[in-house]
Design an enzyme around this catalytic site. Sequence first.
Site, PDB file in Angstrom:
ATOM      1  N   ASP A 265     -28.442  -3.935 -58.800  1.00 32.65           N
ATOM      2  CA  ASP A 265     -28.090  -4.445 -57.542  1.00 32.65           C
ATOM      3  C   ASP A 265     -27.371  -3.966 -57.098  1.00 32.65           C
ATOM      4  OD1 ASP A 265     -26.927  -6.400 -55.512  1.00 32.65           O
ATOM      5  OD2 ASP A 265     -26.941  -7.847 -56.947  1.00 32.65           O
ATOM      6  N   HIS A 266     -27.321  -2.788 -56.174  1.00 24.26           N
ATOM      7  CA  HIS A 266     -26.115  -2.392 -55.864  1.00 24.26           C
ATOM      8  C   HIS A 266     -24.882  -2.623 -54.796  1.00 24.26           C
ATOM      9  CE1 HIS A 266     -27.923  -3.113 -51.250  1.00 24.26           C
ATOM     10  NE2 HIS A 266     -27.234  -2.684 -50.715  1.00 24.26           N
TER      11      HIS A 266
ATOM     12  N   HIS B 279     -28.066 -10.244 -54.508  1.00 24.59           N
ATOM     13  CA  HIS B 279     -26.278  -9.987 -54.267  1.00 24.59           C
ATOM     14  C   HIS B 279     -25.353 -10.996 -54.379  1.00 24.59           C
ATOM     15  CE1 HIS B 279     -28.324  -6.707 -53.034  1.00 24.59           C
ATOM     16  NE2 HIS B 279     -28.851  -6.888 -52.055  1.00 24.59           N
TER      17      HIS B 279
END
Lengths: 486, 486
Positions: free
Chosen positions: B174-175, B237
């Site tokens: 999950d960047h 996110h």
Amino acid sequence: MEKLQAFDLVLFGGTGDLAMRKLLPALYRRFIAGQFPAEARVVGVARGDLTRDAYRAQVEASCRNHAVDGFDVAQWVAFAERLHYVRADGARPDSFGDLVQFLRGREAFTRIFFLSTAPTLFAGICDQIGSAGLATSLSRVVLEKPLGQDLTSASQINAHVGAIFSEPQIFRIDHYLGKEAVQNLLALRFGNALFEPLWRRGRIRHVQITVAETLGVETRGPFYDQTGALRDMVQNHLLQLLCIIAMEPPATSDADAMRDEKLKVLRALRPIAGRDVLNKTVRGQYKAGAAVGKPVVAYLDETGVPADSTTETFVAIKAEIDTWRWAGVPFYLRTGKRLQEKLSEIVITFEDVPHSIFDAEARSQSPNRLTIALQPKDSITLTILAKNPGETMRLKPVNLSLDLADSFKTRQLDAYERLLTDIIKGNLTLFMRRDELDAAWRWIDPIREGWQQYDGPPKLYTAGSWGPAAANSMISRDGFSWNGET
Amino acid sequence: MEKLQAFDLVLFGGTGDLAMRKLLPALYRRFIAGQFPAEARVVGVARGDLTRDAYRAQVEASCRNHAVDGFDVAQWVAFAERLHYVRADGARPDSFGDLVQFLRGREAFTRIFFLSTAPTLFAGICDQIGSAGLATSLSRVVLEKPLGQDLTSASQINAHVGAIFSEPQIFRIDHYLGKEAVQNLLALRFGNALFEPLWRRGRIRHVQITVAETLGVETRGPFYDQTGALRDMVQNHLLQLLCIIAMEPPATSDADAMRDEKLKVLRALRPIAGRDVLNKTVRGQYKAGAAVGKPVVAYLDETGVPADSTTETFVAIKAEIDTWRWAGVPFYLRTGKRLQEKLSEIVITFEDVPHSIFDAEARSQSPNRLTIALQPKDSITLTILAKNPGETMRLKPVNLSLDLADSFKTRQLDAYERLLTDIIKGNLTLFMRRDELDAAWRWIDPIREGWQQYDGPPKLYTAGSWGPAAANSMISRDGFSWNGET
């Protein structure tokens, strides 16, 4: 700007240094701000045989020097119309005839007697105000520091003043309380819910209050030598700052609600008596050195100071407050002349995290800090740890800062502008009540007695340093260091 | 900069958008930073029949575009020597021959399979890695979002991947977790004792998490229409940000200690099921309007979107966490496309003072706030009330601010630079564990079901606005408003 009610402000010591440098320019600025009603007058009182024009010329020169917003001739002319001079001598009975004359028929107005004289004159002036029948029910009296030299002399002054004026008529000035930053400290503490859970033992590790001056005793040698840093600064300014930090939330911001809470703090100060002074206080005296880059003489070589004086020009104290909120949280107080910087600040150091979840290499030794600066600039800074950018977690201290002058573009009121306005309005919040003053002396007097009985001569420190090494030893025994020093 | 251990990074989807825009430039920057050991190689894998030189030319163009610190030809030439291309097709069995060849004899090195492809290919690619015998004990697999469309499809993918790799070998990206500001949020919470007593019910009134985009669906129409904002943004996110705010302090910052705590939060999320969606969620879809001053089409007119689509491009949710710490503290989540600003921020609103000691005129309605901005700039802002300068006590909100880029002059790592480094090092802290993913889907799926069963079509909002009016109604029913809106 709200207009004040009509008043006569009678300024004893009207040609003195404080009146010229601070009080009259502050009144002039409040006049420009449109706060003077039509009937308001200011009258300088002194012993000198001075014409009104000569007095106005003196005040004009002073207002030009301290104009702040620029000097406006038209405004000055209008202000000068309100400005009078009356000759009287607080030390000479029956010298108040002219003043009686001047105030006749003005009984319906607020009448303010501002005593900006040596405190030895306070009793005499009040006696004469009384015997001349000048103390109306609308009168107020303003007393400048120092209010005595100890509890006994302060009580004598208060008794004389109290014989003529009732307590709500008496305004004892501590001009530190008029500073915008001190006002802000009240706003911070009681306007924000954020700080409340942090403001106690278990969350705060220690508090430091520093009032450092680069100046020496200047022209005040003889006075200062009778006083010393403990009575000149700690008894009033530093203890008042301590009270504002340490007080419980009052129910209202009314004068007596606030002063009740401050009084409770003063009464909860753990006494420093007898040999305690050896561990919990340090007194110092400056020797020759440098101030702001220029060589300066030792205290003992200052004009008017005896060559064998043991008066302290520096004092550091570890104060403790015996309450549930503050048990075990030391308050380190420090003030002195000829120190390295002109600096007034309160530094609240919070406890460290109870346990670090990060690797040893991520950790930083700096705990969280809240710094409230009063000098040289008003500012509030919260120091927290943030992550240093990069692939690994390394914590570095960063400052969340608020420069009050930058944030609010309006000019801040000078401490005396605020205090004079409060006096005319009758707002006592920023003035010391008699019981507060007594409680402060009750804590201060034993320290001086301890010094006389047990302590050696003051520790010498080089002018331009941060005071004697013993001040560092005192705090480092507790495992801490003075803020800004390592 | 510490050198990494030797590795082969096998990049499936090596010619794709994410690889070209983000992953390969990030690797190039880590190469310039000196982190590549002599034996490290990067190999792009795709279906196309491409020479190594043609691939390198593509990557070079991309690195020039995303150079950040400037493009250095000598460094590029050295990096290009490490860069290879191998043809393979995850959907076609027995197409991994060249890859087997390429990796032969390199079993002693860390081997990373980075799956930057459509998630429908994840199972097939893993099956073939398995059957080709490429999954060494030193192998790791990296999965890009979306990891499925719901709990069922995510479980299928995880089962296939889990058949070949053990959980500690699986890096689910999950960047957002790689962003410097998110890292800083961890530092803030667990590096500072200051926030701990404030971080709970009774002290925090509500939390808002906003991830707003000005972009529309761009070229991703067909993909986006199958996904929608809830699955594209909230499931990963926004929930991860919520977890970082809401988690209990872990004992260490080790991957599993952190992930255990995040999992507990996800499992404590109060289910939003059935008709709950009507009160606790709002879904929206943009109609024609303007983006950054230019007219833009409605979602339904975007390329690849069916004219009768009911896919949401906006979602607002009132989330509640049923724990001692958070009972009664709503977490409002909001994300959408074609909103007024590009903005990612977390706003923590603290409780107001329990009782105002100041006059009514002194008070301000703004309570204390902590704002952590992730976009457009990393910053931390603490909003408190201070005194407005002047004679009376009037409180005004002021910001204590910290601009992270200004405070630290070193360049911040791009999220993918950090994540790729962590993958090569084997640090799982910033990656989602399977049980976290499952718990997130378990909370998300009933919301979608509720919408299908009880909700009408998405509420329309004008492109360039802050979303449908219903999102404001939802929060104002609780007496609050979205940050930045009045």
